[in-house]
Design a protein around this motif. Sequence first.
Motif, PDB file in Angstrom:
ATOM      1  N   VAL A   1       0.839  -1.204   0.000  1.00 23.57           N
ATOM      2  CA  VAL A   1       0.000   0.000   0.000  1.00 23.57           C
ATOM      3  C   VAL A   1       0.868   1.246   0.000  1.00 23.57           C
ATOM      4  CG1 VAL A   1      -1.701   1.315   1.318  1.00 23.57           C
ATOM      5  CG2 VAL A   1      -1.903  -1.162   1.163  1.00 23.57           C
ATOM      6  N   VAL A   2       1.862   1.256   0.871  1.00 25.37           N
ATOM      7  CA  VAL A   2       2.752   2.417   0.955  1.00 25.37           C
ATOM      8  C   VAL A   2       3.496   2.606  -0.364  1.00 25.37           C
ATOM      9  CG1 VAL A   2       4.808   3.346   2.107  1.00 25.37           C
ATOM     10  CG2 VAL A   2       2.975   2.323   3.454  1.00 25.37           C
ATOM     11  N   LYS A   3       3.937   1.517  -0.974  1.00 24.97           N
ATOM     12  CA  LYS A   3       4.640   1.619  -2.254  1.00 24.97           C
ATOM     13  C   LYS A   3       3.726   2.226  -3.324  1.00 24.97           C
ATOM     14  CE  LYS A   3       7.266  -1.058  -5.648  1.00 24.97           C
ATOM     15  NZ  LYS A   3       6.859  -0.191  -6.732  1.00 24.97           N
ATOM     16  N   LYS A   4       2.477   1.797  -3.379  1.00 27.70           N
ATOM     17  CA  LYS A   4       1.528   2.348  -4.349  1.00 27.70           C
ATOM     18  C   LYS A   4       1.281   3.831  -4.101  1.00 27.70           C
ATOM     19  CE  LYS A   4      -1.132  -1.729  -5.610  1.00 27.70           C
ATOM     20  NZ  LYS A   4      -2.472  -2.294  -5.722  1.00 27.70           N
ATOM     21  N   ILE A   5       1.151   4.205  -2.834  1.00 25.50           N
ATOM     22  CA  ILE A   5       0.929   5.617  -2.510  1.00 25.50           C
ATOM     23  C   ILE A   5       2.151   6.454  -2.879  1.00 25.50           C
ATOM     24  CG2 ILE A   5       0.588   7.255  -0.620  1.00 25.50           C
ATOM     25  CD1 ILE A   5      -1.190   5.093   0.709  1.00 25.50           C
ATOM     26  N   VAL A   6       3.332   5.941  -2.565  1.00 26.02           N
ATOM     27  CA  VAL A   6       4.564   6.661  -2.900  1.00 26.02           C
ATOM     28  C   VAL A   6       4.692   6.819  -4.414  1.00 26.02           C
ATOM     29  CG1 VAL A   6       7.095   6.489  -2.886  1.00 26.02           C
ATOM     30  CG2 VAL A   6       5.802   6.058  -0.795  1.00 26.02           C
ATOM     31  N   ASP A   7       4.415   5.775  -5.163  1.00 29.79           N
ATOM     32  CA  ASP A   7       4.483   5.849  -6.625  1.00 29.79           C
ATOM     33  C   ASP A   7       3.497   6.878  -7.171  1.00 29.79           C
ATOM     34  OD1 ASP A   7       6.452   3.928  -6.604  1.00 29.79           O
ATOM     35  OD2 ASP A   7       5.113   2.282  -7.181  1.00 29.79           O
ATOM     36  N   SER A   8       2.290   6.869  -6.645  1.00 30.86           N
ATOM     37  CA  SER A   8       1.279   7.827  -7.095  1.00 30.86           C
ATOM     38  C   SER A   8       1.657   9.248  -6.701  1.00 30.86           C
ATOM     39  CB  SER A   8      -0.090   7.482  -6.511  1.00 30.86           C
ATOM     40  OG  SER A   8      -0.550   6.258  -7.017  1.00 30.86           O
ATOM     41  N   THR A   9       2.250   9.395  -5.533  1.00 24.51           N
ATOM     42  CA  THR A   9       2.672  10.717  -5.083  1.00 24.51           C
ATOM     43  C   THR A   9       3.792  11.254  -5.970  1.00 24.51           C
ATOM     44  OG1 THR A   9       2.062  10.133  -2.823  1.00 24.51           O
ATOM     45  CG2 THR A   9       3.512  12.028  -3.095  1.00 24.51           C
ATOM     46  N   LYS A  10       4.704  10.385  -6.357  1.00 24.17           N
ATOM     47  CA  LYS A  10       5.768  10.799  -7.278  1.00 24.17           C
ATOM     48  C   LYS A  10       5.175  11.227  -8.611  1.00 24.17           C
ATOM     49  CE  LYS A  10       9.467   7.945  -5.374  1.00 24.17           C
ATOM     50  NZ  LYS A  10      10.304   6.758  -5.591  1.00 24.17           N
ATOM     51  N   LYS A  11       4.200  10.474  -9.079  1.00 23.64           N
ATOM     52  CA  LYS A  11       3.528  10.815 -10.339  1.00 23.64           C
ATOM     53  C   LYS A  11       2.851  12.181 -10.208  1.00 23.64           C
ATOM     54  CE  LYS A  11       0.049   9.021 -13.513  1.00 23.64           C
ATOM     55  NZ  LYS A  11      -0.909   7.946 -13.759  1.00 23.64           N
ATOM     56  N   LEU A  12       2.184  12.421  -9.095  1.00 17.61           N
ATOM     57  CA  LEU A  12       1.521  13.696  -8.847  1.00 17.61           C
ATOM     58  C   LEU A  12       2.536  14.839  -8.829  1.00 17.61           C
ATOM     59  CD1 LEU A  12      -1.028  15.318  -8.022  1.00 17.61           C
ATOM     60  CD2 LEU A  12      -0.491  14.722  -5.659  1.00 17.61           C
ATOM     61  N   LYS A  13       3.631  14.625  -8.139  1.00 18.74           N
ATOM     62  CA  LYS A  13       4.674  15.649  -8.047  1.00 18.74           C
ATOM     63  C   LYS A  13       5.247  15.966  -9.422  1.00 18.74           C
ATOM     64  CE  LYS A  13       9.079  16.515  -5.729  1.00 18.74           C
ATOM     65  NZ  LYS A  13      10.084  15.952  -4.815  1.00 18.74           N
ATOM     66  N   ASN A  14       5.546  14.944 -10.200  1.00 17.58           N
ATOM     67  CA  ASN A  14       6.102  15.151 -11.538  1.00 17.58           C
ATOM     68  C   ASN A  14       5.114  15.854 -12.462  1.00 17.58           C
ATOM     69  OD1 ASN A  14       8.511  13.960 -10.813  1.00 17.58           O
ATOM     70  ND2 ASN A  14       7.900  11.934 -11.520  1.00 17.58           N
ATOM     71  N   GLU A  15       3.868  15.446 -12.399  1.00 18.73           N
ATOM     72  CA  GLU A  15       2.837  16.065 -13.239  1.00 18.73           C
ATOM     73  C   GLU A  15       2.665  17.543 -12.863  1.00 18.73           C
ATOM     74  OE1 GLU A  15       0.433  16.115 -16.381  1.00 18.73           O
ATOM     75  OE2 GLU A  15       1.270  14.219 -15.699  1.00 18.73           O
ATOM     76  N   TYR A  16       2.662  17.810 -11.572  1.00 19.80           N
ATOM     77  CA  TYR A  16       2.514  19.192 -11.104  1.00 19.80           C
ATOM     78  C   TYR A  16       3.694  20.055 -11.560  1.00 19.80           C
ATOM     79  CZ  TYR A  16       1.737  23.165  -8.058  1.00 19.80           C
ATOM     80  OH  TYR A  16       1.535  24.430  -7.582  1.00 19.80           O
ATOM     81  N   LYS A  17       4.905  19.524 -11.431  1.00 20.58           N
ATOM     82  CA  LYS A  17       6.084  20.267 -11.893  1.00 20.58           C
ATOM     83  C   LYS A  17       5.998  20.558 -13.377  1.00 20.58           C
ATOM     84  CE  LYS A  17       9.750  18.888  -8.711  1.00 20.58           C
ATOM     85  NZ  LYS A  17      11.018  18.146  -8.596  1.00 20.58           N
ATOM     86  N   GLU A  18       5.581  19.566 -14.138  1.00 23.83           N
ATOM     87  CA  GLU A  18       5.452  19.722 -15.586  1.00 23.83           C
ATOM     88  C   GLU A  18       4.429  20.815 -15.927  1.00 23.83           C
ATOM     89  OE1 GLU A  18       3.892  16.842 -19.055  1.00 23.83           O
ATOM     90  OE2 GLU A  18       5.419  15.971 -17.736  1.00 23.83           O
ATOM     91  N   ILE A  19       3.324  20.813 -15.232  1.00 24.33           N
ATOM     92  CA  ILE A  19       2.283  21.825 -15.467  1.00 24.33           C
ATOM     93  C   ILE A  19       2.807  23.208 -15.105  1.00 24.33           C
ATOM     94  CG2 ILE A  19       0.057  22.669 -14.647  1.00 24.33           C
ATOM     95  CD1 ILE A  19      -0.776  19.671 -14.389  1.00 24.33           C
ATOM     96  N   LYS A  20       3.483  23.326 -13.962  1.00 23.94           N
ATOM     97  CA  LYS A  20       4.014  24.618 -13.531  1.00 23.94           C
ATOM     98  C   LYS A  20       5.066  25.136 -14.526  1.00 23.94           C
ATOM     99  CE  LYS A  20       2.617  26.379 -10.008  1.00 23.94           C
ATOM    100  NZ  LYS A  20       1.549  27.384 -10.039  1.00 23.94           N
ATOM    101  N   ASN A  21       5.907  24.249 -15.018  1.00 24.79           N
ATOM    102  CA  ASN A  21       6.931  24.657 -15.983  1.00 24.79           C
ATOM    103  C   ASN A  21       6.305  25.072 -17.315  1.00 24.79           C
ATOM    104  OD1 ASN A  21       9.084  24.288 -14.241  1.00 24.79           O
ATOM    105  ND2 ASN A  21       9.397  22.183 -14.852  1.00 24.79           N
ATOM    106  N   LYS A  22       5.213  24.425 -17.666  1.00 23.44           N
ATOM    107  CA  LYS A  22       4.524  24.751 -18.917  1.00 23.44           C
ATOM    108  C   LYS A  22       3.889  26.137 -18.829  1.00 23.44           C
ATOM    109  CE  LYS A  22       0.595  22.813 -19.886  1.00 23.44           C
ATOM    110  NZ  LYS A  22      -0.422  21.816 -20.189  1.00 23.44           N
ATOM    111  N   ASP A  23       3.446  26.514 -17.640  1.00 23.27           N
ATOM    112  CA  ASP A  23       2.791  27.807 -17.443  1.00 23.27           C
ATOM    113  C   ASP A  23       3.772  28.966 -17.481  1.00 23.27           C
ATOM    114  OD1 ASP A  23       0.300  26.668 -17.241  1.00 23.27           O
ATOM    115  OD2 ASP A  23       0.253  26.660 -15.047  1.00 23.27           O
ATOM    116  N   ARG A  24       5.029  28.696 -17.336  1.00 26.33           N
ATOM    117  CA  ARG A  24       6.037  29.784 -17.312  1.00 26.33           C
ATOM    118  C   ARG A  24       6.286  30.338 -18.657  1.00 26.33           C
ATOM    119  NH1 ARG A  24      10.476  27.922 -12.887  1.00 26.33           N
ATOM    120  NH2 ARG A  24       9.030  27.758 -11.195  1.00 26.33           N
TER     121      ARG A  24
END
Length: 63
Positions: free
Chosen positions: A40-63
């Motif tokens: 469960v923790v591994k799945k949450i960590v993987d999803s959290t990493k995906k969320l973090k990467n997606e958010y960074k990508e969106i923020k960089n795209k907005d610049r």
Amino acid sequence: MPSEDEKKLYYIICDISKICRKYFFARKNLPSECMPIDDVVKKIVDSTKKLKNEYKEIKNKDR
């Protein structure tokens, strides 16, 4: 933030919520079928990493 990007983040957050909900439901009602907390923790960590990467990508795209 464009609606399309917000939806991407929303779905990742929903996935994390589903993981937690399924785990705690199984733990309470189906203990013999409950997945190990390590998985469960591994799945949450993987999803959290995906969320973090997606958010960074969106923020960089907005610049």
